[in-house]
Each structure stands twice: as C-alpha cells, then as structure tokens.
Write an enzyme that holds these catalytic residues in place. Structure first.
Site, PDB file in Angstrom:
ATOM      1  N   LYS A 186     -47.222   9.281 104.571  1.00 50.60           N
ATOM      2  CA  LYS A 186     -47.318  10.629 103.986  1.00 50.60           C
ATOM      3  C   LYS A 186     -48.215  10.736 102.743  1.00 50.60           C
ATOM      4  O   LYS A 186     -49.381  11.048 102.888  1.00 50.60           O
ATOM      5  CB  LYS A 186     -45.916  11.180 103.734  1.00 50.60           C
ATOM      6  N   TYR A 244     -34.014  10.399 109.658  1.00 52.55           N
ATOM      7  CA  TYR A 244     -35.185  10.710 110.470  1.00 52.55           C
ATOM      8  C   TYR A 244     -36.222   9.623 110.227  1.00 52.55           C
ATOM      9  O   TYR A 244     -36.544   9.325 109.072  1.00 52.55           O
ATOM     10  CB  TYR A 244     -35.772  12.083 110.094  1.00 52.55           C
ATOM     11  N   TYR A 300     -43.457  20.862 117.328  1.00 52.07           N
ATOM     12  CA  TYR A 300     -42.113  21.340 116.989  1.00 52.07           C
ATOM     13  C   TYR A 300     -41.905  22.820 117.217  1.00 52.07           C
ATOM     14  O   TYR A 300     -41.361  23.502 116.344  1.00 52.07           O
ATOM     15  CB  TYR A 300     -41.821  21.066 115.501  1.00 52.07           C
ATOM     16  N   ASP A 344     -37.272   3.087 104.636  1.00 56.83           N
ATOM     17  CA  ASP A 344     -38.328   3.977 105.097  1.00 56.83           C
ATOM     18  C   ASP A 344     -38.628   4.948 103.949  1.00 56.83           C
ATOM     19  O   ASP A 344     -37.915   5.935 103.757  1.00 56.83           O
ATOM     20  CB  ASP A 344     -37.853   4.705 106.359  1.00 56.83           C
TER      21      ASP A 344
HETATM   22  C1  LIG Z   1     -42.548  11.863 108.392  1.00 58.31           C
HETATM   23  C2  LIG Z   1     -41.678  10.696 108.455  1.00 58.31           C
HETATM   24  C3  LIG Z   1     -41.840   9.710 109.429  1.00 58.31           C
HETATM   25  C4  LIG Z   1     -42.855   9.830 110.541  1.00 58.31           C
HETATM   26  O1  LIG Z   1     -44.157   9.857 110.066  1.00 58.31           O
HETATM   27  P1  LIG Z   1     -45.322  10.404 111.013  1.00 58.31           P
HETATM   28  O2  LIG Z   1     -46.566  10.161 110.223  1.00 58.31           O
HETATM   29  O3  LIG Z   1     -45.038  11.850 111.217  1.00 58.31           O
HETATM   30  O4  LIG Z   1     -45.271   9.631 112.274  1.00 58.31           O
HETATM   31  C5  LIG Z   1     -41.001   8.613 109.400  1.00 58.31           C
HETATM   32  N1  LIG Z   1     -40.071   8.474 108.449  1.00 58.31           N
HETATM   33  C6  LIG Z   1     -39.888   9.391 107.479  1.00 58.31           C
HETATM   34  C7  LIG Z   1     -38.854   9.170 106.432  1.00 58.31           C
HETATM   35  C8  LIG Z   1     -40.673  10.541 107.453  1.00 58.31           C
HETATM   36  O5  LIG Z   1     -40.477  11.466 106.507  1.00 58.31           O
END
Ligand SMILES: *Cc1c(COP(=O)(O)O)cnc(C)c1O
Length: 415
Positions: free
Chosen positions: A268, A145, A17, A239
């Site tokens: 995460k 996102y 980034y 998500d």
């Molecule tokens: C960080 C994130 C992703 C992507 O995860 P990566 O491990 O970076 O591929 C997808 N969705 C959400 C909501 C995120 O915060």
C-alpha cells in the site's frame, strides 16, 4: 459531458468489488494533486481515502516524481532473476534498517496479496525445510483481511471478509478471536495447545484490522500473540500492508508495539501511492531455514515484475520523505482533527473511533455505499464506505481546511 474514453471503455472494463449492473457509475478522474482528485468535469474532491491507503504523502509529490523520472530514463524494468539494481538493493537495506529486530531479508513482489501469499509460502516451507511434517495450516483472526487471491481468501474473516461465497472451495484455516482479554487469551492458548502441530504460522494485521471493518486492538494483544507463538512454536506473521508507513502514528506497528514478528508484509503506502510494490520481509531465523547447499531448500518464487526499479525508486523517495520527519506531527494533527470532527457523530452511530490517521464511524448494518458516495461527492469530498463503516484515511499532507471539509461532510451526510 462524459469524455469519449469513458463511454467507449465502460462496456469493456470489469470494475472491482461491485455488482456492475446496479452500482453507480464511477467518477472519471482527470488528474490528482496533493490531497485532491480533480474530476473530468472540473470538480475537485478532497480525498478521504488516499486511494486505498496508498497516497500517504499526497499525490504527485515532486520528490517521488523526480525519483521515478530519473529511474525511467535509466532503466524502467529489468528482471530480478540473475540481475541486480541499485533501487531495490538500497531499498532492501533501508527497510531492514527501519524494521525492528532481525527482520532483514526482503522479498519483493508487486501487490499486497502476493506478498501475503509469499509470507505464507515461506512459513509452510520453513517447516518443510526443517523436516517438520504436518504444518500445513494457518491461524488467522475474525475481522481479518489479507487479500483477494485464492490462498489469502482463506485467511480472511470467513463471514465478513467478502469471500464467504468460496467457503469449501479452498482448504480451511483455523480462524480464532483475537486475544483481547484474559478469557480470549486462554482460549487461544488452548486452541494452539490442540492444533499447533498443524499450524505453520499465525497471521494478523497488527493494531488495526482494515478491510474487515477498521477494528482496533491494543498492543498488548500483539505481545500476547508473540508469547503464544513462542510457547507453541509457530511462526508469527504481521500483515502491515495497511498500517505500515505511519498510519497508526508509528512508522510500523511492530516497532511501535515493541513486538518483532517472524515475517512482515508491506505494500500500500510503500511507494507513497505511486507504483505497485510489496515486500515480505523475513527474520534471520526464517531465512536460515532456506540457506543451504541443497537446491531443493530454495524459495521457488519470482514474480515477473518483482522489485520493479521504478517502484523501488518511488519507495526510496517515499522513505526520504519519512526520514524528513514531518509525517509524525501530521498524523498527530490529523488524529486530533478526526477526534474533534467525528466526535459529534457518536449520537448517530454505533461507534466512533480514531487511531492515528484513521477515523471510523460504525453503523449497525451495511451502509448503502453508492448513495453515500454521491452525497459525499456533492459535498466536495471522496469518501467510500466499506461494509458497516464509513471511514477517513486521508493523505498525511491533508491541510487543516481540507480535513475540516472531510469531517464536515461526514457530519452533514451521516449526522
Ligand atoms: C490491501 C491489503 C491486502 C491486499 O493487498 P493488495 O495489494 O490489494 O493485493 C492485504 N492485507 C492487508 C492488511 C491489506 O490492507
């Protein structure tokens, strides 16, 4: 003085980034401890970001470390095709118990984006397996996102979502406004009325759209999405890669909101920030669409490092820490500290908002991140602005003094 590995590697590492030609040099980290990063030059920074929202229990937690060390001595990795192991099986069982409703089938992967891709693939194949044709697209939301891989780029915000450059490269999805009030709910209902026959699933980050700008919405929005998904017969994917594991004050946003999606993605904070791991967890109904005597109905997916035993052991230890329960009081304590500490910035910004252990200060335009990062580091904190927002998502173990240092630095640098 820079360490030699730094100068020697800098010509070979492609950093995330950033425009590497103009971006400020990254800070070399020697070690981590609790809520702190210790730099190679000996400086200690209080971490306001928890390494992209992963290190919820703080760094180097002895319980997680012990679990990973014990597993390292037994079996660092085995393939998940045809083989089983205790850390993954125990973790799947525990996640299914913790998640609401019948979110019972856990498919492991190694990154958030990949788990979203798997959830999308599950949704597409759910319809194919049920012989429903034409369900080839997704409905996602402005401000969203969901990752950086090709398919997840298509469900990010088309303008703000970092991937606008790729417009037209990949199939376009249906992007709508979140239903946050009567008119937007009616608009989404109408849109689904027209397009539901093309749509496999609705994809949303519940409660907080993270990387798209730390935008908050009420639980009622999630209930509306469940209602509209049912009415128009499309799947609903939450998500929870950012909000999962306590960030908004409930262990999972779906559980807190009382809404059961058809698929949920986690990553995460899943391993407490120790190792890469993710999961797409499907409801019984979704799983049943794959359960068949027909080999062609199977989900043909299996990342090489899927369900890595070290990562699963770390995740199990992280869940032990959640079971011990101090996190909930910590998140409430952080929430109060953020409200108090960031409140005065209201005058200097467009908006200050706090939800759980997330504190956000928003500005009218994109903030100059590199410059601010350096100023924050001079104040002894690690804070990395993102687009129009400067935010804090500290580890839950951050002390009151460390939190005051973070909010104090925000006031000093941004006020
Ligand atoms: C960080 C994130 C992703 C992507 O995860 P990566 O491990 O970076 O591929 C997808 N969705 C959400 C909501 C995120 O915060």
């Amino acid at each position: 003085m820079e360490p030699d590995w730094y100068a020697e590697g800098a010509a070979h590492v492609w950093r995330p980034y950033c425009q590497m030609k103009t971006a400020p040099a990254p800070l070399p980290v020697a070690r981590t401890d609790g809520a702190r990063l210790i730099l190679e030059d000996g400086r200690e920074l209080v971490d306001g970001i928890a390494s992209w929202w992963t290190a919820c229990h703080g760094y180097n937690h002895p319980h997680i470390r012990a679990a990973v060390e014990a597993q390292l001595a037994k079996a660092p990795h085995v393939m998940f095709g045809g083989l089983a192991h205790e850390p993954a099986y125990r973790l799947a069982r525990r996640l299914a118990d913790l998640l609401p409703g019948d979110l019972n089938r856990v498919f492991f992967a190694e990154s958030g984006s990949v788990s979203v891709e798997i959830a999308m693939k599950m949704a597409l194949q759910f319809w194919i397996n049920r012989s429903v044709k034409g369900r080839t697209r997704f409905l996602a939301f402005r401000g969203g996102y969901h990752g950086d891989t090709l398919a997840t780029m298509t469900v990010c915000d088309p303008e703000e979502g970092m991937h606008a450059l790729f417009a037209g490269v990949m199939p376009s999805q249906v992007i709508a406004d979140l239903p946050v009030d009567g008119p937007s709910e009616a608009a989404l209902d109408r849109l689904l009325g027209e397009k539901a026959g093309e749509i496999a699933a609705i994809l949303v980050e519940p409660r907080v759209q993270g990387a798209g700008g730390m935008l908050f919405h009420d639980d009622e929005t999630l209930r509306v999405l469940r209602r509209l998904s049912d009415r128009h017969d499309v799947l609903l994917i939450f998500d929870e890669i950012f909000v999962g594991f306590g960030r908004t004050g409930d262990l999972f946003a779906c559980e807190g909101a009382g809404v059961v999606p058809d698929i949920v993605t986690l990553s995460k904070a899943l391993t407490g920030g120790t190792l890469p791991l993710s999961a797409a967890i499907a409801s019984e109904e979704v799983f049943q669409a794959f359960w068949s005597d027909d080999p062609g109905a199977a989900l043909m997916h299996g990342p090489t490092y899927m369900a890595n035993p070290l990562a699963c052991a770390a995740a199990g230890a992280s869940l032990d820490l959640f079971e011990d329960g101090g996190w909930k009081a910590d998140v409430a304590r952080i929430e109060a500290g953020l409200i108090e500490g960031l409140g005065p910035l209201r005058r200097a910004s467009v908006d200050v908002r706090v939800k759980g252990a997330i504190g956000v200060v928003e500005f009218p335009g994109t903030v100059e991140a590199g410059d601010l990062c350096r100023k924050f580091a001079d104040e002894g904190v690690w804070i990395r602005p993102m687009g129009k927002v400067v935010y804090l998502t500290p580890p839950y173990v951050v002390s009151d003094a460390e939190l005051a240092k973070l909010t104090g630095a925000m006031r000093k640098v941004l006020g």
